[in-house]
Enzyme design. Structure first.
Site, PDB file in Angstrom:
ATOM      1  N   ASP A  16       1.012  -8.892   2.596  1.00 52.80           N
ATOM      2  CA  ASP A  16       0.718  -8.423   1.230  1.00 52.80           C
ATOM      3  C   ASP A  16       1.827  -8.619   0.188  1.00 52.80           C
ATOM      4  O   ASP A  16       2.997  -8.355   0.479  1.00 52.80           O
ATOM      5  CB  ASP A  16       0.471  -6.915   1.223  1.00 52.80           C
ATOM      6  CG  ASP A  16      -0.365  -6.419   2.371  1.00 52.80           C
ATOM      7  OD1 ASP A  16      -0.885  -7.233   3.124  1.00 52.80           O
ATOM      8  OD2 ASP A  16      -0.491  -5.188   2.499  1.00 52.80           O
ATOM      9  N   TRP A  40       3.298 -10.921  12.665  1.00 53.77           N
ATOM     10  CA  TRP A  40       3.490  -9.580  12.110  1.00 53.77           C
ATOM     11  C   TRP A  40       4.418  -8.792  13.021  1.00 53.77           C
ATOM     12  O   TRP A  40       4.299  -8.855  14.249  1.00 53.77           O
ATOM     13  CB  TRP A  40       2.130  -8.880  11.993  1.00 53.77           C
ATOM     14  CG  TRP A  40       2.197  -7.613  11.184  1.00 53.77           C
ATOM     15  CD1 TRP A  40       1.993  -7.489   9.848  1.00 53.77           C
ATOM     16  CD2 TRP A  40       2.505  -6.298  11.676  1.00 53.77           C
ATOM     17  NE1 TRP A  40       2.159  -6.172   9.470  1.00 53.77           N
ATOM     18  CE2 TRP A  40       2.481  -5.424  10.574  1.00 53.77           C
ATOM     19  CE3 TRP A  40       2.824  -5.781  12.921  1.00 53.77           C
ATOM     20  CZ2 TRP A  40       2.731  -4.056  10.679  1.00 53.77           C
ATOM     21  CZ3 TRP A  40       3.087  -4.420  13.041  1.00 53.77           C
ATOM     22  CH2 TRP A  40       3.039  -3.577  11.919  1.00 53.77           C
ATOM     23  N   ASP A 152       0.158   2.684   1.298  1.00 47.24           N
ATOM     24  CA  ASP A 152       0.094   1.695   0.221  1.00 47.24           C
ATOM     25  C   ASP A 152       0.089   2.323  -1.178  1.00 47.24           C
ATOM     26  O   ASP A 152      -0.856   2.134  -1.964  1.00 47.24           O
ATOM     27  CB  ASP A 152      -1.124   0.761   0.394  1.00 47.24           C
ATOM     28  CG  ASP A 152      -1.175   0.120   1.782  1.00 47.24           C
ATOM     29  OD1 ASP A 152      -0.100   0.013   2.409  1.00 47.24           O
ATOM     30  OD2 ASP A 152      -2.273  -0.262   2.236  1.00 47.24           O
TER      31      ASP A 152
HETATM   32  C1  FRU Z   1      -2.632  -4.685   4.505  1.00 49.75           C
HETATM   33  C2  FRU Z   1      -1.678  -3.805   5.298  1.00 49.75           C
HETATM   34  C3  FRU Z   1      -1.288  -2.558   4.513  1.00 49.75           C
HETATM   35  C4  FRU Z   1       0.022  -2.184   5.140  1.00 49.75           C
HETATM   36  C5  FRU Z   1       0.635  -3.527   5.433  1.00 49.75           C
HETATM   37  C6  FRU Z   1       1.457  -3.586   6.673  1.00 49.75           C
HETATM   38  O1  FRU Z   1      -2.595  -6.027   4.912  1.00 49.75           O
HETATM   39  O2  FRU Z   1      -2.243  -3.472   6.556  1.00 49.75           O
HETATM   40  O3  FRU Z   1      -2.246  -1.534   4.550  1.00 49.75           O
HETATM   41  O4  FRU Z   1       0.822  -1.406   4.307  1.00 49.75           O
HETATM   42  O5  FRU Z   1      -0.436  -4.451   5.531  1.00 49.75           O
HETATM   43  O6  FRU Z   1       2.077  -4.830   6.813  1.00 49.75           O
END
Ligand code: FRU
Length: 416
Positions: A16, A40, A152
């Site tokens: 993001d 990730w 978020d």
């Molecule tokens: C969206 C998300 C968010 C979170 C982030 C973690 O893609 O899952 O909700 O903060 O990515 O990387």
């Protein structure tokens, strides 16, 4: 095939966009980043700046875990410019159980999430050791929000107050599925936050709303990235719709039928918006990639941002168009190895093959992008559809009828 005008991480993982803002004469783009591998993992905030939203200069990592409450990740969040300083808000993550063989992920999704902030004087220095503070502790009241899945923070100013929206979910009595939920907080000083209201909707819009965003352009638009929105992969996708928002009570009603995909290509997720220096509402989203690309120096990169798009509402409809700063960067006509733009009109039944395994066609009512045999339709009224196609390396963004819909794809055959 690294795109030129779509921001990509110098190496390794990106998801993001975070903390988008115009501050100190530059545009700042932060992003979810795992700096050690193209997958990730423990989240950091990568950072880049631009003078024009066209060329981005990569900068050192801005935020990284230093506190007990964010030791396993600095998740997504946003920026606020206040009193000449840059305020960043994010979700701090602490795993309550870790996977012994991969400590970058939690065991069975067991973690704690709080909301935190850090203030930077200049937008370049972030005191990760002394500058952070937790502003909203992990939720413990399960009738309010989810103790793990509340995150978020999107923060903005309205008149003389500051507002924060968080995405969450709750299990309502008598139901077997989660109800997605928004939590709204208000602050006088952008540091102390009080819960003001919640909103949600059971059925039709997924189970949890990630990365909520709310803004006026000029009508009020709410953007949600629901998990489990669809039954087919990818199940998480981003939608937006026009709503009315009562600032006195932070009240909003969510009616699924007014929402549509922000991008019908479905490689798109978790966008964020901000105001550019001319007060345009600009939105940038993350493009999910099926696999990493080699950089050519032994490193790899994965993930890209979309072109910055200007969002407007006109007569009850939402339009998204490429930011004007980019228009002359995509000359008309196909070019090899450089960004270009195509403009064409398709009549019902007509198709345009753009690349091997990628075509666009119009069938009364919908423009369909077909990638490797799978169709991605976007609604398009009328006898014909006007398409403007932006090609930049492995990314194709097709704007339908002057921004009524967008279909963005990563060309997978190029990756393989
Ligand atoms: C969206 C998300 C968010 C979170 C982030 C973690 O893609 O899952 O909700 O903060 O990515 O990387």
């Amino acid at each position: 095939m690294k795109p030129v005008y779509h921001f990509t991480p110098p190496s390794n993982w990106m998801n993001d966009p975070n903390g988008l803002c115009y501050f100190g004469g530059k545009y700042h783009l932060f992003y979810q980043h795992y700096p050690y591998a193209p997958q990730w993992g423990t989240m950091h905030w990568g950072h880049a700046v631009s003078e024009d939203l066209v060329s981005w200069e990569p900068l050192p990592i801005a935020l990284f875990p230093t506190k007990q409450y964010d030791r396993d990740g600095v998740f997504s969040g946003s920026a606020l410019v206040k009193d000449g300083k840059l305020y960043l808000y994010y979700t701090g993550v602490r795993y309550t159980a870790v996977d012994d063989e991969d400590i970058t992920v939690s065991k069975d999704g067991q973690f704690e999430a709080c909301q935190a902030m850090i203030i930077s004087e200049d937008g370049y220095h972030f005191d990760n050791f002394h500058g952070k503070r937790q502003v909203i502790p992990p939720i413990t009241d399960e009738t309010l929000g989810h103790p793990i899945h509340t995150r978020d923070p999107k923060v903005w100013q309205w008149k003389d107050k500051y507002y924060m929206v968080l995405g969450s979910k709750i299990m309502e009595p008598g139901r077997e599925d989660f109800t997605p939920r928004l939590l709204f907080y208000v602050s006088e000083d952008a540091a102390h936050w009080q819960l003001c209201n919640t909103a949600g909707h059971f059925g039709g819009l997924g189970s949890m709303w990630e990365c909520p965003d709310l803004f006026s352009c000029p009508e009020t638009v709410i953007v949600l990235s629901p998990e489990q929105l669809c039954n087919t992969e990818p199940t998480n996708n981003t939608v937006f719709g026009i709503v009315s928002f009562d600032y006195d009570r932070c009240a909003v009603e969510i009616h699924p039928e007014v929402f549509r995909y922000v991008d019908y290509g479905l490689d798109y997720y978790a966008p964020q918006s901000f105001l550019d220096k001319d007060q345009n509402r600009v939105q940038i989203g993350w493009l999910r990639f099926p696999a990493p690309f080699p950089n050519g120096d032994g490193t790899q990169w994965i993930g890209a941002m979309t072109l910055p798009r200007v969002v407007t509402t006109e007569q009850g409809k939402i339009f998204t168009r490429p930011h004007p700063a980019l228009l002359d960067k995509f000359p008309l006509g196909k070019r090899e190895g450089a960004p270009y733009r195509l403009e064409l009109t398709l009549r019902a039944g007509e198709a345009f093959p753009l690349e091997k395994d990628y075509s666009l066609s119009f069938h009364g009512g919908a423009v369909i992008a077909t990638r490797k045999g799978r169709d991605y339709p976007a609604p398009a009224a009328g006898d014909s559809a006007a398409l403007t196609i932006y090609v930049d390396g492995c990314i194709v963004e097709t704007y339908v009828n002057g921004g009524e819909a967008v279909i963005t794809h990563v060309l997978e055959e190029i990756i393989e």
